[in-house]
Scaffold this active site. Structure first.
Site, short mmCIF file in Angstrom:
data_model
loop_
_atom_site.label_atom_id
_atom_site.label_comp_id
_atom_site.label_asym_id
_atom_site.label_seq_id
_atom_site.Cartn_x
_atom_site.Cartn_y
_atom_site.Cartn_z
N GLY A 180 6.94 13.47 -25.89
CA GLY A 180 7.03 13.26 -24.45
C GLY A 180 6.42 11.94 -24.02
O GLY A 180 7.00 11.22 -23.19
N ASP A 181 5.25 11.63 -24.55
CA ASP A 181 4.59 10.38 -24.18
C ASP A 181 5.45 9.17 -24.50
O ASP A 181 5.63 8.28 -23.67
CB ASP A 181 3.25 10.26 -24.91
CG ASP A 181 2.12 10.97 -24.20
OD1 ASP A 181 2.11 10.97 -22.97
OD2 ASP A 181 1.25 11.53 -24.89
N PHE A 182 5.96 9.13 -25.73
CA PHE A 182 6.74 7.96 -26.13
C PHE A 182 8.03 7.87 -25.31
O PHE A 182 8.38 6.80 -24.80
CB PHE A 182 7.07 8.02 -27.62
CG PHE A 182 7.87 6.84 -28.10
CD1 PHE A 182 7.24 5.64 -28.41
CD2 PHE A 182 9.24 6.90 -28.22
CE1 PHE A 182 7.97 4.53 -28.83
CE2 PHE A 182 9.98 5.81 -28.64
CZ PHE A 182 9.34 4.62 -28.95
#
Length: 404
Positions: A180-182
């Site tokens: 999700g972060d990337f």
């Protein structure tokens, strides 16, 4: 052979002249701003004096080789570090002046923080109407979870992703990579580029937001659409001839799809009897219904050959397959060398540091920018001098612990 991406010098990058004030930390925001920096944007990373980005201290192996965080180095190349205390008026006014001259502001503060700091969108738009104001959060800028702390693994859990990744016993499982972060970082960077393009036509800035929850739901767009349309779950692995099989010396991933009878082709490639002729395996539905027994028979076929032999046999049958590699093996692949995705830079503490570069190949751009992640406050005086702040005042700011 060294990649052309390993140079510390980059010229003719498409974002040269774009100034970004980066108030982010950890992963989502730093991913986004690093992409912009890779292609020439000037990134000023604003950090807390003495502490800095949280990822500077979360590396469990930080005591090895000089105490610099590999996590921070991975996400903060091509940035300058301004260590300044935003809690007081003087430090905040300096950052506001920095924003006045910027093209982009990026932050991932919790709701309410930017308002207290006087860095909210309404205030910044009034200060700089051309500003692109970009932010990221865990669950969104409004709604019942607006004040809940956001984090990738929490978003995996609340987006259905961990539930869909259940193990054989039905227990939900988290992915050990921050998907999700990337992905949210890449979408936020994409939004900044779209807003910059729009500004060229309208002269006006824009406000952008992305959250981890939305990102991971969008990542499951096919699965979500199928569920909402037909209430049918989608699992590409358990619903197809797809899995990892042990070989004589390793493992192979088999993706038996896009063929009228992939099971027949796999059996031929492995040199075993055509299992698709058996009544219990004659259709894909029956193969999945009798998956346990079928997997045992296929597993025996894979185990007769080495990984290299299995790959060769399946490739010749035009069946999708790949060896299952460790990260170390993956980094050493000849294809990785050919792609030039691994880059290196000279770090003031560690010397040469190798990392993954930017996966985008851009015609007309010889190489991405490649400067090491900054030490905390490394560029504080440099940035303040560029704002026209006199050396005497800089000394007083340092004495008052407003900067370091």
């Amino acid at each position: 052979m060294a990649s052309s991406r390993t140079s510390n010098v980059a010229t003719g990058l498409p974002l040269e002249g774009i100034r970004v004030v980066d108030l982010t930390q950890v992963q989502l925001g730093p991913c986004a701003t690093q992409v912009l920096g890779d292609f020439g944007a000037e990134i000023v990373k604003v950090e807390r004096p003495g502490v800095g980005d949280l990822s500077r201290s979360t590396d469990p192996f930080i005591t090895e080789r000089g105490g610099q965080s590999a996590y921070f180095m991975a996400l903060n190349r091509n940035k300058r570090s301004l260590a300044i205390d935003l809690s007081g008026g003087e430090g905040r006014e300096i950052v506001i002046e920095l924003v006045r001259q910027a093209d982009v502001l990026v932050h991932n503060f919790r709701p309410g923080v930017v308002e207290r700091l006087g860095l909210d969108y309404a205030s910044m738009q009034q200060l700089n109407p051309r500003l692109i104001y970009a932010s990221g959060s865990g669950f969104g800028p409004d709604g019942p979870l607006v004040h809940k702390a956001g984090q990738d693994l929490l978003a995996q859990s609340m987006s259905g992703l961990a539930h869909r990744n259940a193990g054989e016993d039905g227990s939900p499982r988290l992915f050990p990579t921050a998907l999700g972060d990337f992905t949210a970082g890449m979408i936020l960077a994409q939004g900044v580029l779209l807003a910059l393009y729009q500004r060229e036509r309208t002269g006006q800035g824009a406000c952008l937001h992305v959250c981890l929850l939305d990102t991971l739901l969008a990542l499951q767009q096919q699965e979500a659409t199928q569920w909402m349309l037909r209430r049918r779950p989608v699992n590409w692995i358990t619903q197809n001839l797809i899995d990892i099989f042990r070989t004589a010396d390793g493992s192979v991933t088999l993706v038996g799809v896009f063929r009228p009878n992939p099971l027949q082709l796999v059996c031929e490639a492995l040199g075993i009897d055509d299992l698709s002729l058996r009544p219990e395996y004659v259709t894909l539905a029956l193969q999945m219904q009798n998956r346990t027994a079928l997997w045992l028979e296929l597993g025996a076929g894979f185990a007769r050959h080495s990984t290299a032999e299995c790959i060769d046999r399946l490739d010749r049958a035009d069946i999708l397959c790949a060896p299952v590699l460790s990260l170390d093996e993956a980094l050493k692949q000849p294809q990785v060398e050919a792609n030039g995705i691994l880059v290196s830079f000279d770090h003031p503490v560690h010397g040469e540091v190798r990392t993954t570069g930017n996966p985008l190949n851009f015609s007309g751009v010889e190489r991405i920018a490649l400067r090491p992640a900054p030490t905390l406050g490394q560029h504080t005086e440099e940035v303040l001098r560029e704002l026209g702040i006199a050396p005497e005042r800089i000394a007083k700011l340092r004495e008052a612990a407003i900067i370091n």
